[in-house]
Design an enzyme around this catalytic site. Sequence first.
Site, PDB file in Angstrom:
ATOM      1  N   TYR A  19       0.820  -1.213   0.000  1.00 55.67           N
ATOM      2  CA  TYR A  19       0.000   0.000   0.000  1.00 55.67           C
ATOM      3  C   TYR A  19       0.852   1.261   0.000  1.00 55.67           C
ATOM      4  O   TYR A  19       0.474   2.276  -0.585  1.00 55.67           O
ATOM      5  CB  TYR A  19      -0.998  -0.016   1.159  1.00 55.67           C
ATOM      6  N   GLN A  21     -15.673   4.444  -7.463  1.00 54.37           N
ATOM      7  CA  GLN A  21     -15.112   3.175  -6.994  1.00 54.37           C
ATOM      8  C   GLN A  21     -13.606   3.299  -6.818  1.00 54.37           C
ATOM      9  O   GLN A  21     -12.952   2.384  -6.344  1.00 54.37           O
ATOM     10  CB  GLN A  21     -15.403   2.068  -8.018  1.00 54.37           C
ATOM     11  N   ASN A  22     -13.039   4.435  -7.249  1.00 55.05           N
ATOM     12  CA  ASN A  22     -11.590   4.611  -7.204  1.00 55.05           C
ATOM     13  C   ASN A  22     -11.137   5.070  -5.821  1.00 55.05           C
ATOM     14  O   ASN A  22     -11.873   5.761  -5.125  1.00 55.05           O
ATOM     15  CB  ASN A  22     -11.153   5.628  -8.258  1.00 55.05           C
ATOM     16  N   VAL A  23      -9.911   4.709  -5.462  1.00 54.15           N
ATOM     17  CA  VAL A  23      -9.378   5.056  -4.144  1.00 54.15           C
ATOM     18  C   VAL A  23      -8.221   6.051  -4.261  1.00 54.15           C
ATOM     19  O   VAL A  23      -7.479   6.273  -3.322  1.00 54.15           O
ATOM     20  CB  VAL A  23      -8.909   3.783  -3.386  1.00 54.15           C
ATOM     21  N   ASP A  24      -8.074   6.658  -5.460  1.00 57.69           N
ATOM     22  CA  ASP A  24      -6.861   7.433  -5.746  1.00 57.69           C
ATOM     23  C   ASP A  24      -6.950   8.937  -5.463  1.00 57.69           C
ATOM     24  O   ASP A  24      -5.990   9.670  -5.680  1.00 57.69           O
ATOM     25  CB  ASP A  24      -6.440   7.210  -7.210  1.00 57.69           C
ATOM     26  N   HIS A  39     -15.263   2.913  -2.159  1.00 62.22           N
ATOM     27  CA  HIS A  39     -14.283   1.891  -1.767  1.00 62.22           C
ATOM     28  C   HIS A  39     -13.207   2.454  -0.854  1.00 62.22           C
ATOM     29  O   HIS A  39     -12.122   1.889  -0.738  1.00 62.22           O
ATOM     30  CB  HIS A  39     -13.648   1.264  -3.018  1.00 62.22           C
ATOM     31  N   GLY A  63     -16.414   5.118 -17.221  1.00 63.23           N
ATOM     32  CA  GLY A  63     -15.203   4.324 -17.024  1.00 63.23           C
ATOM     33  C   GLY A  63     -15.383   3.123 -16.124  1.00 63.23           C
ATOM     34  O   GLY A  63     -14.470   2.747 -15.397  1.00 63.23           O
ATOM     35  N   THR A  64     -16.555   2.534 -16.159  1.00 63.10           N
ATOM     36  CA  THR A  64     -16.766   1.327 -15.354  1.00 63.10           C
ATOM     37  C   THR A  64     -17.436   0.255 -16.196  1.00 63.10           C
ATOM     38  O   THR A  64     -18.320   0.547 -17.010  1.00 63.10           O
ATOM     39  CB  THR A  64     -17.610   1.616 -14.095  1.00 63.10           C
ATOM     40  N   PRO A 112     -15.338   2.576 -23.269  1.00 60.42           N
ATOM     41  CA  PRO A 112     -14.972   2.077 -24.606  1.00 60.42           C
ATOM     42  C   PRO A 112     -15.738   0.808 -24.987  1.00 60.42           C
ATOM     43  O   PRO A 112     -16.166   0.667 -26.129  1.00 60.42           O
ATOM     44  CB  PRO A 112     -13.473   1.790 -24.480  1.00 60.42           C
TER      45      PRO A 112
END
Length: 254
Positions: A69, A103-106, A121, A191-192, A218
């Site tokens: 991590y 849903q991203n953790v960034d 998340h 984007g999911t 896409p």
Amino acid sequence: MTAVELSEFVRERVRSAERVVVFSGAGVSRESGLDTFRGAGGLWERMRPEELATPQAFRADPEKVWQWYAWRYRRVAEALPNPAHHAIARLEAVFPSFIVMTQNVDSLHRRAGSRNLLELHGSLARVFCERCGRTRDMGEAVAESPSKPPACDCCGKFRPGVVWFGEALPEETFDQACEAAASCDLFLSVGTSATVYPAAGLIELAHRGGACLIEINPEPTPFSRLMDLRLAAPAGEALPALADALERCRWPTT
Ligand SMILES: [Zn+2]
């Protein structure tokens, strides 16, 4: 992508929309170089997330999980928000109510300027004590203790503030997300692949609530056939063009 054409139906819905939800997944961070745990090479390339991102792995080998991590945290800290994050942040000023659920953790939505954000998340930017629940900044925790999870005053230890495989989503955040999805007028899925539950259930809630649905991805998803507008393109290309079209629709004189 040059320009996005909205159908008359979608234009009408966009014009009258008061509550808007953006639901984002890994594809939004792809153009920031963060769509995968792996890639980039180095020490952790051959590790499988399923073997590290679990409570069992943390119990069995806290130092290894912590170091993984710490590495991911550094990658994210070096990454930059891309045009998709910036376009989403810009849209917050266009509608009376605007919520980003990711849903991203960034933390890239936050760094791009999105304020009304639900991190389904969790986040790599935070850690919490597995015993007393106290939270602190991951950057400080990693600087203080790069190779093992730092101890808390209560004698517990800090763990990454993300949702691990086998864990439930944070209840309060997920309830807020469900409520927002069910009551919104316009829902953008970006984007999911929309295959991960329960998060993908949010699209269903929006559909049942009668929202106008837009998808940017896409590849087609299980929900593509429900969409009022579908843009088959990477988020960083399609979102700035879509944001322009939505702005023109809301602010026709500018
Ligand atoms: Zn504690």
